[in-house]
Design an enzyme around this catalytic site. Sequence first.
Site, PDB file in Angstrom:
ATOM      1  N   ARG A   5      -0.978   5.591  -1.395  1.00 47.82           N
ATOM      2  CA  ARG A   5       0.169   4.690  -1.498  1.00 47.82           C
ATOM      3  C   ARG A   5       1.053   5.105  -2.671  1.00 47.82           C
ATOM      4  NH1 ARG A   5      -2.746  -1.174  -0.089  1.00 47.82           N
ATOM      5  NH2 ARG A   5      -3.623  -0.449   1.891  1.00 47.82           N
TER       6      ARG A   5
ATOM      7  N   ARG B 188      -4.255  -0.599  -9.201  1.00 51.76           N
ATOM      8  CA  ARG B 188      -3.142  -0.178  -8.342  1.00 51.76           C
ATOM      9  C   ARG B 188      -2.928   1.320  -8.546  1.00 51.76           C
ATOM     10  NH1 ARG B 188       0.824  -3.643  -6.198  1.00 51.76           N
ATOM     11  NH2 ARG B 188       0.243  -5.264  -7.686  1.00 51.76           N
TER      12      ARG B 188
ATOM     13  N   GLU C 292      -6.877  -9.655  -5.567  1.00 54.58           N
ATOM     14  CA  GLU C 292      -7.251  -9.314  -4.196  1.00 54.58           C
ATOM     15  C   GLU C 292      -8.277  -8.177  -4.127  1.00 54.58           C
ATOM     16  OE1 GLU C 292      -5.464  -6.764  -0.538  1.00 54.58           O
ATOM     17  OE2 GLU C 292      -4.005  -7.794  -1.805  1.00 54.58           O
TER      18      GLU C 292
ATOM     19  N   SER D 206      -8.476  -7.997   2.467  1.00 57.06           N
ATOM     20  CA  SER D 206      -7.402  -8.598   3.247  1.00 57.06           C
ATOM     21  C   SER D 206      -7.740  -8.415   4.712  1.00 57.06           C
ATOM     22  CB  SER D 206      -6.076  -7.903   2.919  1.00 57.06           C
ATOM     23  OG  SER D 206      -5.006  -8.500   3.615  1.00 57.06           O
TER      24      SER D 206
ATOM     25  N   ARG E 210     -11.118  -0.538  -5.488  1.00 56.09           N
ATOM     26  CA  ARG E 210     -10.749  -1.613  -6.411  1.00 56.09           C
ATOM     27  C   ARG E 210     -11.927  -2.541  -6.728  1.00 56.09           C
ATOM     28  NH1 ARG E 210      -5.562  -5.570  -5.561  1.00 56.09           N
ATOM     29  NH2 ARG E 210      -4.459  -3.593  -5.696  1.00 56.09           N
TER      30      ARG E 210
END
Length: 431
Positions: free
Chosen positions: A269, A284, A356, A359, A396
Amino acid sequence: MFRSMTESNVAPVIDLKLLRENPDTVRASQRARGEDPALVDALLDADAARRSAVSAADNLRAEQKAESKKVGKASPDERPALLAAAKALAEKVKAAEAEQSETDAAFTRAHMALSNVIIDGVPAGGEDDFVVLDTVGEPRAIDRPKDHVELGESLGLIDLERGAKVSGSRFYFLTGAGAFLQLGLLQLAARLAQENGFTLMIPPVLVRPEVMAGTGFLGAHAEEVYHLAADDLYLVGTSEVALAGYHSDEILDLSNGPLRYAGWSSCFRREAGSHGKDTRGIIRVHQFDKVEGFIYCKPEDAETEHQRLLGWERQMLANIDVPYRVIDIAAGDLGSSAARKFDCEAWIPTQNTYRELTSTSNCTTFQARRLAVRYRDENGKPQTAATLNGTLATTRWLVAILENHQQPDGSVRVPEALVPFVGTELLEPKA
């Protein structure tokens, strides 16, 4: 054979029957997302124009066919006039077909501009308007907690400095037991998936444009995606993309229930919109590993499958023994393809908040329509399938494990379920 998303015969993105019969439902969905409801009317107008153009072209082609038969039966005296009329009619057909092509393209653009229609009960609003559905576990009282970066470096698990030296900011090395922690997490997720009827997959991480577009990732957040221009391929941000494309342009056999896949892959990403956010550590980053659950099912089974995916995510979080909460994401924070999304957020002691970890999204028929994924109903008629996805483990998670299981002496307790993979119950600081 893959289907280009710019072709005029692209599968509808949202259900046209719903659009035509209940446009107010689609407008309400747009408003709840914070998006323009006028796009619904633009699509209705484009749909009407397209259907009118198709009808006009069909009528002219039928007339042309009838006239051509007359020419074949005409006498020599009648033939010149009929040929002249046929030539004029051919020009009309050509113009009508051009009009049809233009209205097809306009319809496709208008259709692709609409996000999926949300499910009843999804909270309206944006990023901060989620609803907490459940809270599991109590955060431990930790005196002066260390963050995952300090712990990871002192334990010899994470090397951010050399990651930046080799690849730039937001890259890292997982070293020693840090690598085994991640591998253990992913292995645990793969086993849980297999035990629950998923087929484990290691998919490609580079996909064609039509597959990336088909899953909805080349819309508002296209800037987050890495594109290899020389090859016109995209690096996936989740194996959901490749798994959604796996059955594109196919008719599935769902007579024995849903098809479930678990994709183990590296993910990429650009984090283009995160300047200044989470710059420290591995929350991130540009590259990470993940096991992603992906399901194809009949639309009437999608909400049940969504709850099951959430249940499997909860099992994985129980395995790493961290406090977490489950939230119902608000419409404006869903992303274009999701009709409903639940996140599980773990407690992060040094941030004094939940972040988070998982998801799971119910995409209803949105992606399958774009990618032409269908199944046969009880009458043998092809119908559009539904798709769902959900995180089963990712890099993460190391943040939550390290910070929640830290001890006063700087060591970190390894969750019991991961001990067999890491080879020790306690990670201790390196000299």
